[in-house]
Design an enzyme around this catalytic site. Structure first.
Site, short mmCIF file in Angstrom:
data_model
loop_
_atom_site.label_atom_id
_atom_site.label_comp_id
_atom_site.label_asym_id
_atom_site.label_seq_id
_atom_site.Cartn_x
_atom_site.Cartn_y
_atom_site.Cartn_z
N TYR A 36 6.16 -9.97 7.39
CA TYR A 36 6.04 -8.52 7.59
C TYR A 36 6.51 -8.16 9.00
CZ TYR A 36 2.95 -8.18 3.49
OH TYR A 36 2.43 -8.21 2.22
N ASP A 49 0.82 -1.21 0.00
CA ASP A 49 0.00 0.00 0.00
C ASP A 49 0.86 1.26 0.00
OD1 ASP A 49 -2.25 -1.59 0.18
OD2 ASP A 49 -2.35 -1.47 2.37
#
Length: 285
Positions: free
Chosen positions: A138, A80
């Site tokens: 992540y 994003d």
């Protein structure tokens, strides 16, 4: 009497050399797999978008500087806006006979300071890291500080205080295989929302003020990590009652989860993929 013999069959190596021109361009096509790092602050995400700067188009510009015939890239993750990466994987097909070291050094000459190719290796034509991925890792960083710190302003979400032990307890509920439909943004309309998280740990990072949430899984929904971390932190700072992650999973209701953590605290650290033919030559090793 001497009988003429058939001319010898050229070896594949000789044929390949014959097809290569002086400028290193060949009719033979092959794939290249890049490991890419970027600071996502100035970008509207990975994927190309109209009227917005994206990492994909920036990297494609560097690739076409070396091979103008490349038309597209195949990334492993659509990060994003504002999200960073250390180990984004990107593949493309080319006719240029350039070794991995040449791709790394050549591409970096055409990239801005906030994007870098960290490694390259050859792969088969059409290889897609997205469809070969076994899992991703992540890391989300939280700065626990009552005063803002410019050093971490684009790399960590600042909160004034948080109960780290409470955050770690929430993480336990998310481990394993669950339906994570409550932890996705409205823009994700996929029918299948079951995912497996093999790891979700909470630990101190670079300094005692930085708390990292490390999440590993086979696949992720849109904003899944950010909503999961936001829910955990909301419990840790007293905005949600303990057990919020478990309740959201059971209810399958996004309204039972917490805040969507800001994008700038998130970094894609690694993508695990299956490589055709095993480990190929990589530079740097």
């Amino acid at each position: 009497m001497h009988r003429p013999t058939d001319p010898p069959t050229p070896s594949p190596t000789l044929e390949k050399q014959a097809e290569t021109t002086r400028d290193g361009v060949s009719d033979l096509r092959h794939g290249v797999l890049l490991e890419v790092a970027y600071d996502g602050t100035a970008y509207h995400g990975w994927a190309v978008q109209k009227n917005a700067r994206a990492v994909e188009e920036t990297l494609l510009g560097a690739v076409t500087a070396l091979d103008p015939r490349v038309r597209s890239l195949r990334g492993a993750s659509r990060t994003d806006a504002g999200v960073h990466a250390e180990g984004q994987l990107v593949a493309f097909d080319t006719s240029r006979q350039i070794p991995p070291k040449g791709w790394v050094l050549g591409l970096n000459q055409h990239l801005p300071d906030d994007v870098a190719v960290r490694a390259a290796r050859p792969v088969e034509v059409g290889y897609s890291p997205r469809f070969s991925a076994r899992g991703k890792r992540y890391r989300y960083r939280v700065l626990v500080d009552s005063v803002r710190d410019p050093i971490w302003r684009t790399r960590a979400w600042r909160v004034s205080e948080v109960d780290v032990a409470a955050v770690a307890r929430e993480a336990e509920a998310a481990k394993g295989t669950h339906d994570f439909v409550a932890f996705r943004s409205s823009g994700d309309e996929r029918d299948y929302t079951v995912r497996t998280l093999s790891r979700i740990d909470v630990e101190h990072d670079a300094t005692a003020r930085i708390v990292s949430v490390i999440v590993e899984g086979n696949a992720f929904l849109y904003n899944m990590v950010r909503i999961l971390v936001g829910t955990m932190i909301d419990v840790g700072r007293g905005r949600l009652e303990p057990g919020a992650v478990a309740r959201a999973l059971e209810s399958r209701d996004r309204r039972r989860a917490g805040t969507t953590a800001p994008a700038h605290g998130l970094i894609l650290e690694r993508v695990e993929v299956d490589l055709p033919g095993g480990e190929a030559e990589r530079w740097p090793p």
